[in-house]
Write a protein that holds these residues in place. Structure first.
Motif, mmCIF file in Angstrom:
data_model
loop_
_atom_site.group_PDB
_atom_site.id
_atom_site.type_symbol
_atom_site.label_atom_id
_atom_site.label_comp_id
_atom_site.label_asym_id
_atom_site.label_seq_id
_atom_site.Cartn_x
_atom_site.Cartn_y
_atom_site.Cartn_z
ATOM 1 N N ILE A 11 32.547 41.103 26.405
ATOM 2 C CA ILE A 11 31.374 40.275 26.695
ATOM 3 C C ILE A 11 31.547 38.890 26.112
ATOM 4 O O ILE A 11 31.245 37.886 26.760
ATOM 5 N N ARG A 12 32.076 38.816 24.892
ATOM 6 C CA ARG A 12 32.270 37.500 24.276
ATOM 7 C C ARG A 12 33.225 36.650 25.099
ATOM 8 O O ARG A 12 33.012 35.457 25.303
ATOM 9 N N LYS A 13 34.321 37.267 25.565
ATOM 10 C CA LYS A 13 35.279 36.530 26.400
ATOM 11 C C LYS A 13 34.578 35.989 27.643
ATOM 12 O O LYS A 13 34.737 34.802 27.995
ATOM 13 N N LEU A 87 43.827 42.956 35.161
ATOM 14 C CA LEU A 87 42.653 43.169 36.018
ATOM 15 C C LEU A 87 43.038 43.112 37.491
ATOM 16 O O LEU A 87 42.485 43.831 38.324
ATOM 17 N N HIS A 88 44.021 42.255 37.808
ATOM 18 C CA HIS A 88 44.462 42.141 39.202
ATOM 19 C C HIS A 88 45.060 43.446 39.721
ATOM 20 O O HIS A 88 45.109 43.673 40.930
ATOM 21 N N ARG A 131 36.278 35.318 38.304
ATOM 22 C CA ARG A 131 36.448 34.070 37.554
ATOM 23 C C ARG A 131 37.480 34.247 36.441
ATOM 24 O O ARG A 131 38.326 33.371 36.219
ATOM 25 N N SER A 132 37.444 35.369 35.748
ATOM 26 C CA SER A 132 38.403 35.639 34.682
ATOM 27 C C SER A 132 39.830 35.638 35.224
ATOM 28 O O SER A 132 40.738 35.049 34.626
ATOM 29 N N VAL A 134 40.916 34.184 37.986
ATOM 30 C CA VAL A 134 41.264 32.844 38.448
ATOM 31 C C VAL A 134 41.678 31.962 37.269
ATOM 32 O O VAL A 134 42.611 31.159 37.366
ATOM 33 N N ILE A 135 40.999 32.114 36.138
ATOM 34 C CA ILE A 135 41.357 31.336 34.947
ATOM 35 C C ILE A 135 42.721 31.784 34.408
ATOM 36 O O ILE A 135 43.519 30.951 33.956
ATOM 37 N N ASP A 136 43.007 33.082 34.450
ATOM 38 C CA ASP A 136 44.346 33.547 34.063
ATOM 39 C C ASP A 136 45.409 32.849 34.914
ATOM 40 O O ASP A 136 46.480 32.477 34.420
ATOM 41 N N ALA A 137 45.120 32.678 36.207
ATOM 42 C CA ALA A 137 46.066 31.992 37.096
ATOM 43 C C ALA A 137 46.202 30.520 36.713
ATOM 44 O O ALA A 137 47.295 29.946 36.783
ATOM 45 N N ALA A 138 45.098 29.893 36.290
ATOM 46 C CA ALA A 138 45.151 28.494 35.850
ATOM 47 C C ALA A 138 46.027 28.351 34.606
ATOM 48 O O ALA A 138 46.798 27.391 34.478
ATOM 49 N N ILE A 139 45.902 29.314 33.685
ATOM 50 C CA ILE A 139 46.732 29.299 32.473
ATOM 51 C C ILE A 139 48.202 29.463 32.856
ATOM 52 O O ILE A 139 49.086 28.777 32.322
ATOM 53 N N TYR A 140 48.454 30.343 33.800
ATOM 54 C CA TYR A 140 49.835 30.559 34.257
ATOM 55 C C TYR A 140 50.412 29.273 34.839
ATOM 56 O O TYR A 140 51.560 28.911 34.564
#
Length: 245
Positions: A11-13, A87-88, A131-132, A134-140
């Motif tokens: 939840i915090r993440k 998650l993917h 959203r989580s 998609v952000i992992d992809a942005a970090i990648y």
């Protein structure tokens, strides 16, 4: 209403990257975890597997890895508590990378069928998970840029800045001091460098007064300087309250 961090790491993440309603929080709190502990280099899930669960990191650091045909390892991402690295996998028939602990870790396994049911019943939760990912992809994408276009000095500064910001956002460190029990070999595999080059680069950062290290403890004593050296901007992390300074 003020943003109050949750003791639940998942939840915090998600609070860090999106606004959560009380209804969202209640649904997330209902997710059942099967807790499991892993030792370093004991794979959590391997390339080629067809898992029926995804995992959230409760404690420790995890890396996603790929091996070349010659057996050379590339670490393609670091993951911290609260992250759901695979998650993917809920939408893929087979995993295309391996997730390995970089430290002793505790994870919470979440069954795919349960996650699919929750996402089907609660579109706002499906949006949060999307959203989580998609952000992992942005970090990648940022990591690709880091390895492909920055020199060794900037690469190292950048990855240290990223880890400090991500750990701080989870309330795991204060200021700019972090316990990072990541080996120089692991940093080398993440940055596309040799271990000798990693050692030399860390010495340069220390010599320039940007960091102080003691064992696995990294202290960014000159945070603005480290940010500048790493060409670091938090935009790609898409955190609600991220700060570079």
């Amino acid at each position: 209403m003020a943003h109050v961090p949750s003791p639940n790491v998942l939840i915090r993440k998600l609070q860090n990257i999106s606004d959560l309603t009380q209804s969202d929080i209640a649904v997330l709190e209902s997710i059942q975890f099967q807790k499991r502990d892993y030792q370093p280099n004991q794979d959590i899930v391997s390339e080629g597997e067809r898992p029926t669960y995804s995992f959230v990191i409760l404690k420790g650091l995890v890396g996603s890895t790929k091996l070349t045909g010659e057996g050379k390892r590339q670490i393609t991402s670091f993951f911290v508590p609260g992250d759901i690295p695979d998650l993917h996998g809920m939408h893929l028939s087979v995993l295309d990378c391996t997730f390995s602990p970089l430290t002793r870790v505790s994870v919470g396994l979440m069954r795919h069928d349960a996650l699919r049911a929750i996402c089907g019943q609660h579109p706002s939760i499906a949006t949060l998970f999307w959203r989580s990912s998609v952000i992992d992809a942005a970090i990648y994408r940022e990591w690709v840029t880091n390895v492909g276009r920055r020199n060794a000095y900037a690469r190292m500064a950048h990855i240290l800045c990223e880890l400090i910001v991500r750990l701080r956002s989870m309330g795991l460190i204060k200021d700019h001091v972090a316990e990072l029990p990541i080996t120089q070999a692991e940093l080398a595999d993440a940055l596309g460098l040799s271990t000798v080059h990693v050692n030399r680069t860390l010495q340069e950062l220390r010599g320039d007064g940007l960091i102080v290290t003691e064992g696995s403890r990294f202290h960014a004593v000159d945070w603005p300087g480290l940010v500048l050296a790493g060409d670091f901007d938090t935009t790609y992390l898409h955190q609600r309250n991220a700060r570079t300074l």
